[in-house]
Design an enzyme around this catalytic site. Structure first.
Site, PDB file in Angstrom:
ATOM      1  N   LYS A 179       0.892  -1.161  -0.033  1.00 49.00           N
ATOM      2  CA  LYS A 179       0.189  -0.108  -0.060  1.00 49.00           C
ATOM      3  C   LYS A 179       0.882   1.051   0.024  1.00 49.00           C
ATOM      4  O   LYS A 179       2.081   1.169   0.581  1.00 49.00           O
ATOM      5  CB  LYS A 179      -0.873   0.027   1.374  1.00 49.00           C
ATOM      6  CG  LYS A 179      -0.254   0.183   2.675  1.00 49.00           C
ATOM      7  CD  LYS A 179       0.103   1.466   2.905  1.00 49.00           C
ATOM      8  CE  LYS A 179      -0.991   2.575   2.973  1.00 49.00           C
ATOM      9  NZ  LYS A 179      -0.563   3.942   3.347  1.00 49.00           N
ATOM     10  N   THR A 190       8.404   4.324   2.902  1.00 46.17           N
ATOM     11  CA  THR A 190       7.213   5.036   3.082  1.00 46.17           C
ATOM     12  C   THR A 190       6.265   4.794   2.323  1.00 46.17           C
ATOM     13  O   THR A 190       5.532   5.278   1.636  1.00 46.17           O
ATOM     14  CB  THR A 190       7.558   6.591   2.433  1.00 46.17           C
ATOM     15  OG1 THR A 190       7.989   6.581   1.279  1.00 46.17           O
ATOM     16  CG2 THR A 190       8.656   7.510   3.267  1.00 46.17           C
ATOM     17  N   SER A 407     -10.959  14.217   7.707  1.00 46.75           N
ATOM     18  CA  SER A 407     -12.297  14.156   7.809  1.00 46.75           C
ATOM     19  C   SER A 407     -13.081  12.962   7.081  1.00 46.75           C
ATOM     20  O   SER A 407     -12.482  12.107   6.548  1.00 46.75           O
ATOM     21  CB  SER A 407     -12.821  15.482   6.800  1.00 46.75           C
ATOM     22  OG  SER A 407     -12.539  15.641   5.556  1.00 46.75           O
TER      23      SER A 407
END
Length: 407
Positions: A179, A190, A407
């Site tokens: 991923k 990373t 969010s």
């Protein structure tokens, strides 16, 4: 038998199963957020970790559990990085391993753990605990897609691959999933990647092969210049292929290493192509560098340049930005020897020779740069080393995605 890709992923090698479910860490019930990979037999294991000084609790626990170079299971959650969470975070990472171990009658130290997602928020460990029976009950030889989906965050597609090769008359299989979309920058590396294989190999050479493959794949990609806190690559080898034990750097080792490099480079390119908001893959190849190390630093400087990335997004053959990025790479070279060429599936065009502009067609250059995969060829004329790194363009959507990530 040569190296060949097959359909599959982490469950393709003998003795591996995996699963992926929604446990409630992510708000969207349609998105999986908890994955498990297990081997029926104890595996030799190795891992490579981020060099960020701030490391997630799962990395610290995994490092501890891999001191004996063995493991049987990996549990991974997405949606929460379990980083910057203090002693509570460490305790939760250990509990994730304990939950799996108790359910499968493994030793806790045989389970390693990874997390990805928002930093600085405590993990709701009860949601994971309550979901372990379902997670374990869902284990399957066909579970590779579910587990791959469960580790995704802002990824737009599943990154899963498998391949086969033959060693000492035995079929050996390697499966992998990864991923990564944002917080991607070379420095190991990373992102998250989990590799499984049924090869019979010593822990020392497994570790050596993993590091060698990572160095020319995951460590040569960049999306946004941010080196993450949680990222690692792990490999489990259970020996069920029953090939002759590889305990020296012989022909079998070299073929395995070639296969491992093949699969990690392919996954690394997928990650770069899937950069947050990206529309194009950038492949920068530095030719005739003085050394491999210098070639890598030069190529990384180009793919990491915001101005180069923005120009590629706009299909603008602004090659001066590339020369500029080479110039601040920290490598000493003669700018008056550098040639630059842009390429893609529709052709290529040289735009700079010996550090000076050529009279090229802007229209042809733009058509080349409108494609989805762009090659930048940089001839340094300083040696005989060739190095390739991968990145992506920088778009408006990158800011949108990261402006409301929580969010």
């Amino acid at each position: 038998m040569t190296i060949k890709y097959i359909q599959g992923g982490v469950t393709s090698p003998k003795g591996f199963t995996s699963s992926g479910i929604h446990c409630g860490i992510k708000k969207n019930k349609n998105k999986k957020d908890l994955a498990l990979i297990i081997s029926e037999k104890e595996c030799n294991a190795a891992a490579v970790y981020t060099k960020n000084q701030v490391k997630g609790a799962p990395l610290l626990v995994t490092k501890d559990h891999l001191k004996n170079n063995t493991a049987k299971a990996i549990i991974i959650n997405s949606g929460n990085a379990n980083t910057c969470t203090g002693d509570t975070g460490l305790a939760n990472a250990r509990k994730m391993c304990e939950f799996v171990a108790n359910s499968l009658n493994y030793n806790t130290e045989d389970v390693i753990v990874a997390s990805t997602g928002v930093i600085g928020v405590q993990l709701d460990i009860d949601k994971i605990k309550d979901s372990i029976p379902t997670l374990v009950g869902s284990l399957s030889e066909n579970g590779y897609l579910a587990s791959t989906e469960a580790i995704m965050t802002t990824d737009t597609f599943e990154k899963t691959l498998a391949l086969e090769l033959e060693l000492s008359g035995k079929k050996v299989t390697i499966g992998a999933m990864a991923k990564g979309s944002g917080m991607i920058h070379p420095n190991m590396a990373t992102m998250l990647s989990f590799i499984t294989t049924d090869i019979n190999i010593s822990p020392t050479l497994l570790d050596k092969a993993l590091k060698a493959s990572v160095n020319i794949s995951y460590n040569r990609i960049s999306v946004d210049g941010d080196t993450s806190t949680n990222d690692m690559v792990t490999i489990l080898a259970n020996g069920l292929a029953e090939n002759n034990l590889i305990d020296e750097e012989n022909e079998d080792y070299l073929l395995f290493l070639e296969a491992l490099k093949t699969i990690t480079i392919s996954l690394a390119k997928m990650i770069a192509k899937d950069g947050e908001g990206a529309t194009k893959l950038i492949e920068c190849t530095v030719l005739n560098a003085k050394s491999e190390e210098e070639g890598e630093l030069l190529s990384k400087s180009v793919i990491s340049s915001s101005l180069v990335k923005a120009a590629i997004f706009g299909s603008d053959a602004n090659w001066g930005r590339i020369l500029c990025a080479l110039g601040y790479s920290g490598i000493d070279f003669d700018p008056l020897k550098v040639d630059l060429t842009f390429g893609s599936s529709v052709g290529d065009i040289k735009v700079c020779e010996n550090g000076s502009p050529l009279n090229f067609s802007e229209e042809i250059a733009k058509n080349i740069l409108l494609e989805k995969e762009i090659q930048i060829l940089v001839d340094m004329k300083a040696g005989s080393n060739t190095v390739t790194c991968w990145g992506c363009d920088l778009t408006y959507d990158y800011v949108k995605i990261n402006g409301d990530y929580r969010s």
